[in-house]
Design a protein around this motif. Sequence first.
Motif, PDB file in Angstrom:
ATOM      1  N   UNK A 130      -2.235  -7.234   1.418  1.00 45.45           N
ATOM      2  CA  UNK A 130      -0.921  -7.482   1.491  1.00 45.45           C
ATOM      3  C   UNK A 130      -0.756  -8.240   3.196  1.00 45.45           C
ATOM      4  N   UNK A 131       0.194  -8.810   3.270  1.00 45.57           N
ATOM      5  CA  UNK A 131       0.597  -9.524   4.399  1.00 45.57           C
ATOM      6  C   UNK A 131       1.271  -8.784   5.517  1.00 45.57           C
TER       7      UNK A 131
ATOM      8  N   UNK B 152      -1.941  -6.179  -4.196  1.00 45.74           N
ATOM      9  CA  UNK B 152      -2.213  -7.834  -3.624  1.00 45.74           C
ATOM     10  C   UNK B 152      -1.013  -8.614  -3.428  1.00 45.74           C
ATOM     11  N   UNK B 153      -1.062  -9.350  -2.523  1.00 40.65           N
ATOM     12  CA  UNK B 153       0.109 -10.329  -2.185  1.00 40.65           C
ATOM     13  C   UNK B 153      -0.883 -11.747  -2.855  1.00 40.65           C
ATOM     14  N   UNK B 154      -0.551 -12.700  -3.786  1.00 40.33           N
ATOM     15  CA  UNK B 154      -1.482 -13.583  -3.960  1.00 40.33           C
ATOM     16  C   UNK B 154      -1.567 -14.550  -2.716  1.00 40.33           C
ATOM     17  N   UNK B 155      -0.725 -14.591  -1.619  1.00 44.31           N
ATOM     18  CA  UNK B 155      -1.095 -15.469  -0.554  1.00 44.31           C
ATOM     19  C   UNK B 155      -2.177 -15.023   0.359  1.00 44.31           C
ATOM     20  N   UNK B 156      -2.700 -13.776  -0.072  1.00 49.21           N
ATOM     21  CA  UNK B 156      -3.728 -13.130   0.795  1.00 49.21           C
ATOM     22  C   UNK B 156      -5.185 -13.232  -0.048  1.00 49.21           C
ATOM     23  N   UNK B 157      -6.155 -13.552   0.853  1.00 51.35           N
ATOM     24  CA  UNK B 157      -7.411 -13.850   0.155  1.00 51.35           C
ATOM     25  C   UNK B 157      -8.089 -12.593  -0.335  1.00 51.35           C
ATOM     26  N   UNK B 158      -8.744 -12.771  -1.434  1.00 58.48           N
ATOM     27  CA  UNK B 158      -9.189 -11.336  -2.074  1.00 58.48           C
ATOM     28  C   UNK B 158     -10.279 -11.690  -3.039  1.00 58.48           C
ATOM     29  N   UNK B 159     -11.457 -11.144  -3.307  1.00 57.53           N
ATOM     30  CA  UNK B 159     -12.389 -11.245  -4.278  1.00 57.53           C
ATOM     31  C   UNK B 159     -11.925 -10.965  -5.371  1.00 57.53           C
ATOM     32  N   UNK B 160     -12.414 -11.318  -6.685  1.00 52.85           N
ATOM     33  CA  UNK B 160     -11.966 -11.092  -7.987  1.00 52.85           C
ATOM     34  C   UNK B 160     -12.106  -9.409  -8.135  1.00 52.85           C
ATOM     35  N   UNK B 161     -10.851  -8.886  -9.008  1.00 55.07           N
ATOM     36  CA  UNK B 161     -11.073  -7.572  -9.379  1.00 55.07           C
ATOM     37  C   UNK B 161     -10.131  -7.245 -10.787  1.00 55.07           C
TER      38      UNK B 161
END
Length: 505
Positions: free
Chosen positions: A78-79, A124-133
């Motif tokens: 999250x941001x 998850x905030x979609x604007x924050x980078x993250x690997x798939x889950x």
Amino acid sequence: MLSIFDQGPPIPCPAPFNLAAHVLRRANECSDKTALSVLRTDDADDWAYRELQAAILGTGTGLLQAGLNPGDIALMRLGNTVDFPIAYLGAIAVGIVPVPTSSQLTAPETARMISDLSPAAILRDPAVACAPHPFQIGLAELTAMRDLPSADYDLGDPERLAYVVYTSGTSGKPRAVAHVHRAIWARQMMVDGWYGLRDTDRLCHAGAFNWTYTLGTGLMDPWTIGATALIPEPGTDITSLPDLLRQHRATIFAAAPGVFRKMLSDADRINLPDLRHGLCAGEKLSRHLHEHWHSATKTELYEAYGMSECSTFISSSPTHPARGDALGQPQPGRRVAILGPDGPVSQGQEGTIAIHRSDPGLMLTYLNAPQEVDERMQGDWFLTGDQGAMAEDGQVTYLGRDDDMMNAGGYRVSPVEVESVLSRCPGITQVGAAAVEVKEDTFVIAAFYSGPEKLDDADLRAYVQANLARYKQPRAFVHLPALPTGGNGKLLRRALPAYFKASTE
């Protein structure tokens, strides 16, 4: 006399116990009082204690309804918004284990965390980078949860897992530091031992919502005693902080040294009529900066020393100010020693700062790497890896690290992690990383590399931006014919800053 500080143990943590319940223990009696103000130049977004508690416990209900269970791990992507502490405490309230992470992390970095933790979900905030889950709970879903009925607190053993934070280990691989619910109980020792905090205070923290320093000092600790937390909105210019502190009548101001430094860069006098004092942590506070702040504001600055594994446990405070170049002294209830190879050294002698295994704020373990905890224990003492000396009155002077850990902008970063990423960059034969001083009291990470030819700095910056969080990224790159090594061929990291100085002259 030996370098041991022990004035008796703290009051034991009660059971059953829940970290979030302890943080919000005064929410009902302070129902209409402002718990949080997100500061803007013209106004503020205020949260009363009853609103904050309802949002947190509603989020707890929503997470359970989404299919998570007590004991599940939830990675937080999250941001820098109020959503972060609400989701964090909402998870803990119902026994879910959050893992707060910096929004600056890249997708490859989060992929390693996901592999390490096997989290049940990503918040998850979609604007924050993250690997798939496969299971991600989006920001819109989290926000909607606030209106759900309040969950009951998951009360239980204070020794059970509450949350996990990541720290850069000396091996170069970030380690998952597991903390239990009693960790918040231990923070009471900071209230008098560092903060001098009162329930009438308005404590402003300059850090981001998703920084653990802000979560603890800026939010949870003020809420625990019924004070008001002030957080500048994301993107606030540091130069505007004095105006915000004045406008919103902050009585205590907390930040990393770099923030104080920037606030003072163009000011010989800062008028803060309501401010009682400042709090500083994240990196060593220089005497020059300390004196400059005192001269400009006519208020004191109290420094604290700690680590991800045990938060802060040595500090100066209004009742016990630091003497000379000392950090301060161990907080009441702490057991701290300065150790040599054979145990505690004599007072005044240099050794490794260590904290007793019985400290209620000490981590439970490193997840998936318990052997590294054993490697850092010397009898009943946990070794911090930092050097210090203890005077007769218990004051501890910080003397630097016994390894090469870097500290730039308040973040502790392993050079091995930075080097591991850059070593995969085409055109680099060997690489070393070190913190370098670019101006008085200002340090950045620099990368020194050898290879057939000098690489374009813009290309190198683009490479690290794609693979490292911003606070881990080198800000300078120095090409050398060969990197300095010792007789055994090992890189001499401590020799690197001299090459940076030579390259700028």
